[in-house]
Design a protein around this motif. Structure first.
Motif, PDB file in Angstrom:
ATOM      1  N   TRP A  15      62.539  12.118  49.032  1.00 27.69           N
ATOM      2  CA  TRP A  15      63.175  11.117  49.878  1.00 27.69           C
ATOM      3  C   TRP A  15      64.573  11.588  50.213  1.00 27.69           C
ATOM      4  O   TRP A  15      65.318  12.080  49.364  1.00 27.69           O
ATOM      5  N   THR A  16      64.956  11.462  51.491  1.00 24.83           N
ATOM      6  CA  THR A  16      66.263  11.885  51.972  1.00 24.83           C
ATOM      7  C   THR A  16      67.218  10.696  51.976  1.00 24.83           C
ATOM      8  O   THR A  16      66.909   9.647  52.564  1.00 24.83           O
ATOM      9  N   PHE A  17      68.380  10.842  51.316  1.00 20.84           N
ATOM     10  CA  PHE A  17      69.346   9.744  51.263  1.00 20.84           C
ATOM     11  C   PHE A  17      69.956   9.513  52.637  1.00 20.84           C
ATOM     12  O   PHE A  17      70.406  10.441  53.307  1.00 20.84           O
ATOM     13  N   ARG A  18      69.946   8.249  53.078  1.00 19.14           N
ATOM     14  CA  ARG A  18      70.571   7.840  54.330  1.00 19.14           C
ATOM     15  C   ARG A  18      71.555   6.726  53.990  1.00 19.14           C
ATOM     16  O   ARG A  18      71.152   5.681  53.470  1.00 19.14           O
ATOM     17  N   PRO A  19      72.852   6.901  54.272  1.00 21.46           N
ATOM     18  CA  PRO A  19      73.891   5.961  53.806  1.00 21.46           C
ATOM     19  C   PRO A  19      73.713   4.520  54.264  1.00 21.46           C
ATOM     20  O   PRO A  19      74.097   3.590  53.558  1.00 21.46           O
ATOM     21  N   VAL A  20      73.154   4.337  55.469  1.00 19.37           N
ATOM     22  CA  VAL A  20      73.025   2.989  56.024  1.00 19.37           C
ATOM     23  C   VAL A  20      71.550   2.676  56.254  1.00 19.37           C
ATOM     24  O   VAL A  20      70.825   3.469  56.852  1.00 19.37           O
ATOM     25  N   TYR A  21      71.119   1.510  55.780  1.00 17.95           N
ATOM     26  CA  TYR A  21      69.733   1.095  55.996  1.00 17.95           C
ATOM     27  C   TYR A  21      69.574   0.641  57.450  1.00 17.95           C
ATOM     28  O   TYR A  21      70.487   0.036  58.028  1.00 17.95           O
ATOM     29  N   GLY A 103      69.247   3.667  46.574  1.00 21.39           N
ATOM     30  CA  GLY A 103      70.509   3.025  46.925  1.00 21.39           C
ATOM     31  C   GLY A 103      70.350   1.620  47.471  1.00 21.39           C
ATOM     32  O   GLY A 103      71.338   0.981  47.837  1.00 21.39           O
ATOM     33  N   LEU A 104      69.102   1.114  47.526  1.00 24.90           N
ATOM     34  CA  LEU A 104      68.864  -0.236  48.028  1.00 24.90           C
ATOM     35  C   LEU A 104      67.643  -0.817  47.323  1.00 24.90           C
ATOM     36  O   LEU A 104      66.590  -0.172  47.266  1.00 24.90           O
ATOM     37  N   ALA A 105      67.784  -2.034  46.800  1.00 27.20           N
ATOM     38  CA  ALA A 105      66.664  -2.724  46.165  1.00 27.20           C
ATOM     39  C   ALA A 105      66.073  -3.728  47.151  1.00 27.20           C
ATOM     40  O   ALA A 105      66.574  -3.899  48.269  1.00 27.20           O
ATOM     41  N   ARG A 219      63.049   3.426  56.056  1.00 27.35           N
ATOM     42  CA  ARG A 219      62.894   2.035  55.610  1.00 27.35           C
ATOM     43  C   ARG A 219      62.627   1.918  54.113  1.00 27.35           C
ATOM     44  O   ARG A 219      62.617   0.803  53.566  1.00 27.35           O
ATOM     45  N   ASN A 220      62.424   3.035  53.426  1.00 22.63           N
ATOM     46  CA  ASN A 220      62.099   2.980  52.000  1.00 22.63           C
ATOM     47  C   ASN A 220      63.238   2.370  51.184  1.00 22.63           C
ATOM     48  O   ASN A 220      64.416   2.557  51.487  1.00 22.63           O
ATOM     49  N   THR A 221      62.864   1.671  50.116  1.00 20.55           N
ATOM     50  CA  THR A 221      63.832   1.099  49.177  1.00 20.55           C
ATOM     51  C   THR A 221      63.381   1.428  47.750  1.00 20.55           C
ATOM     52  O   THR A 221      62.363   2.097  47.540  1.00 20.55           O
TER      53      THR A 221
END
Length: 298
Positions: A15-21, A103-105, A219-221
């Motif tokens: 999974w590639t980290f993206r700072p903003v959802y 980075g997001l639940a 969109r992954n969390t």
């Protein structure tokens, strides 16, 4: 995310980290080691589920029923199994993303806790000279084309496809999503739609599985993620089956009868040359690369 080595059609859990959802909050800092087995006392992600998901449409879980969900198995009509194998469950009873912390639940824009299954039909044909109809070549190899759509949500070009709805099969989803997004079947008359479905039924029964598994999707969390089956459908007599599935029209006679027309959530649709420098949504370029290899294309 990437496809695993050519000996397997399964996808690696990357999974590639993206700072903003997408259309949402910023993601929290993710430790260098994303793995859930490594303690991260300072990891404190925002919990976010989109308002559209919280309204509990038919494709989404009702959060109030969370304690009744049966993860890692078929839960009534919902398949909560992952293509990657069993996934971990947190002490709070939430499924944990097999690729690690994001980075997001919460669920973000995704309907289901845990895996959200999609099906992507990759419909291909050879690029031909408009006058002679000879197959065009690039550095000695034939050039492949695929049907691509422009997504309304991001503006990216992508493979048509969609979520496998409750009670649907992958094969039914592949045919339905292609007809809705690339042929605008929802705007056809009932008679036209029936004729189109019947004409394409045989074609869509001959797909080749390209990739299957976890998808590197924005969109992954931590608690919800995308998985896909991609099939390759080559327009022709000799074709290749693929969840991504490839459906290939080898002699170009099948889809010529059905002009492409954007529909559903597609802003545009066209045949796109499958070249190595393509920029596509999420992991879709990797799916196309697998199809190019399959057909020994440029």
């Amino acid at each position: 995310m990437g496809c695993s080595p050519s000996t397997s059609r399964h996808l690696e859990r990357k999974w590639t980290f993206r700072p903003v959802y997408p259309n949402g909050p910023n993601r929290a800092h993710v430790p260098h080691t994303k793995n859930w087995s490594t303690k991260a006392p300072d990891y404190s992600p925002c919990v976010y589920t989109a308002p559209s998901v919280l309204k509990c449409p038919s494709w989404a879980d009702n959060e109030a029923d969370l304690k009744t969900f049966k993860f890692n198995t078929i839960d009534g009509k919902i398949d909560r199994r992952s293509f990657s194998g069993p996934y971990q469950i947190s002490p709070e009873g939430l499924p944990l993303n097999p690729a690690g912390r994001t980075g997001l639940a919460g669920r973000g824009l995704l309907g289901r806790f845990g895996p959200n299954h999609a099906a992507d039909p990759i419909v291909t044909r050879w690029r031909r000279d408009p006058v002679t109809h000879e197959v065009l070549h690039h550095f000695g190899r034939p050039v492949l084309e695929f049907v691509g759509i422009r997504r309304l949500d991001t503006g990216d070009w992508a493979i048509p496809g969609g979520m496998v709805e409750t009670g649907d099969t992958v094969s039914a989803t592949l045919r339905k999503e292609f007809c809705e997004e690339a042929l605008n079947m929802n705007e056809k008359s009932e008679e036209e739609a029936r004729a189109m479905t019947q004409a394409l039924q045989a074609f869509f029964s001959r797909g080749v599985e390209i990739c299957k598994g976890y998808v590197d999707d924005p969109r992954n969390t931590d608690n919800a993620w995308m998985e896909t089956v991609s099939l390759s459908l080559a327009l022709a007599l000799s074709l290749i089956d693929q969840v991504a599935y490839n459906f290939h029209d080898d002699d170009g006679t099948v889809l010529d009868c059905f002009p492409l027309q954007a529909g559903d959530d597609a802003g545009a649709v066209r045949w796109i040359a499958a070249m190595p420098d393509l920029q596509l949504y999420a992991s879709h370029r990797l799916f196309i690369d697998r199809v190019r290899q399959l057909h020994h294309a440029a």
